[in-house]
Design an enzyme around this catalytic site. Structure first.
Site, mmCIF file in Angstrom:
data_model
loop_
_atom_site.group_PDB
_atom_site.id
_atom_site.type_symbol
_atom_site.label_atom_id
_atom_site.label_comp_id
_atom_site.label_asym_id
_atom_site.label_seq_id
_atom_site.Cartn_x
_atom_site.Cartn_y
_atom_site.Cartn_z
ATOM 1 N N ASP A 187 0.916 -1.019 0.131
ATOM 2 C CA ASP A 187 -0.065 -0.115 0.076
ATOM 3 C C ASP A 187 1.040 1.188 0.133
ATOM 4 O O ASP A 187 1.966 1.171 0.456
ATOM 5 C CB ASP A 187 -0.934 0.019 1.367
ATOM 6 C CG ASP A 187 -2.043 -1.252 1.409
ATOM 7 O OD1 ASP A 187 -2.305 -1.672 0.184
ATOM 8 O OD2 ASP A 187 -2.467 -1.396 2.337
ATOM 9 N N LYS A 188 0.128 2.403 -0.478
ATOM 10 C CA LYS A 188 1.113 3.552 -0.600
ATOM 11 C C LYS A 188 1.671 4.065 0.724
ATOM 12 O O LYS A 188 2.969 4.384 0.706
ATOM 13 C CB LYS A 188 0.146 4.862 -0.899
ATOM 14 C CG LYS A 188 0.777 6.146 -1.001
ATOM 15 C CD LYS A 188 -0.212 7.087 -1.419
ATOM 16 C CE LYS A 188 0.243 8.503 -1.267
ATOM 17 N NZ LYS A 188 -0.567 9.499 -1.721
#
Length: 346
Positions: A149-150
């Site tokens: 995930d970012k």
């Protein structure tokens, strides 16, 4: 509809609904555009504030349409779908002709997508590796065999040729059940699981949102097997009854679903500190901490999750490759604050 969509000046589209107009806004506009945009694309445009009704911006895709309504859609400028190389620093742990192993920092998107066409890990890799990534795994995801995930930091491996891409992709698809692939994460969570070591076996699927996930019944159409093995490795502000305000948990993935650790830990009542999607209801627990720790927790702006270990079989040599990366500075500071207060605080 008497006067269907007409192209206005620039990148705007306007229309007026006829006397038979009804239903949800996103469905209505999708039909009116005759397939020019998907319903999901229309929904995203609405949520981004690109659609107005009778001159007022609308953010709800489910808003009802009425006869005589006037609509305007402001379309974003076309973006180049092919990512370009960008000189973004990379923390490389290992590199050879087949692959590159690196530490992704929090805040860096892995591959280009809606709203993130530049400044991604892929842009950095294209600059770093040159033409060696071209065509591997698709234009927008060259060499990518797994992602984080970012706002999750940690170790990743990227393929540099087709053979390595296929070999690594097969390992991740197998989830390490027949080979050496292993992925381990460190997470700082609220409270602590009553069992200090255990397994969470709960299928995941969409949560009525295109990005969020939720635990689903196994018979649900979109349910996918998800298994997380966890162990509590440190506890903070522990009380005589065994409960505590927070703890660090080590998680090993047997499957690799979107947001798996975040959803699973929230599912058993211990969401990650800083998680805006699955832990928002626990934010007030910071008020139970001493002031110094409370201040650090309130400033922590992402989920406290770090992929600290990755192990896999090298696609050419067959050797088992093992890599680890220490907690990034922000999580180290979070843990230090909790740890110090746990010793000196009341």
């Amino acid at each position: 509809m008497n006067d269907p969509f007409k192209q206005a000046t620039g990148n705007r589209k306007v229309l007026r609904a006829d006397e038979n107009a009804a239903g949800r806004l996103d469905a209505f506009l999708t039909e009116a555009l005759s397939g020019e945009f998907s319903r999901n694309r229309i929904k995203a445009l609405i949520e981004q504030g690109a659609v107005s009704i009778n001159g007022a911006t609308v953010l709800e895709p489910k808003k009802k349409v009425h006869p005589g309504d006037s609509f305007e859609i402001v379309l974003p400028a076309p973006e180049d779908p092919e990512p370009k190389g960008e000189d973004i620093p990379l923390d490389v742990l290992y590199e050879d002709d087949d692959l590159i192993v690196l530490v992704k920092p929090a805040g860096l998107v892995v591959h280009p997508g809606a709203g993130n066409w530049t400044g991604t890990l892929v842009n950095a890799l294209i600059h770093h590796c040159g033409d060696s990534l071209s065509g591997i795994g698709g234009v927008r995801r060259p060499g990518i065999v797994h992602r984080l995930d970012k706002e999750t930091s940690g170790v990743m491996v990227v393929a540099k040729n087709d053979t390595a891409h296929r070999h690594l992709s097969d390992q991740f698809a197998d989830h390490g059940r027949t080979g050496p692939l292993e992925r381990a994460y460190q997470a700082v969570v609220w409270g602590r699981p009553w069992q200090l070591k255990g397994t969470i076996n709960a299928a995941l699927g969409r949560a009525g949102d295109r990005t969020k996930r939720a635990v689903k019944r196994e018979e649900s159409d979109d349910a996918r097997e998800a298994i997380t093995h966890y162990e509590v490795v440190e506890r903070y502000h522990e009380k005589p009854d065994g409960t505590c305000l927070a703890s660090t948990v080590e998680c090993h993935l047997e499957t690799g679903r979107t947001h798996q650790i975040r959803v699973h830990m929230a599912h058993i009542g211990h969401p990650l500190i800083g998680d805006p999607d699955y832990g928002a209801a626990f934010r007030t627990k910071a008020n139970l901490l001493p002031e110094a720790a409370k201040s650090v927790v309130n400033r922590f702006s992402r989920q406290a999750l770090h992929a600290f270990m990755l192990q896999f079989e090298h696609p050419s040599s067959g050797d088992t490759m093992h890599f680890e990366a220490p907690m990034p500075v922000d999580i180290q500071e979070l843990v230090a604050a909790l740890r110090a207060e746990a010793v000196t605080g009341s």
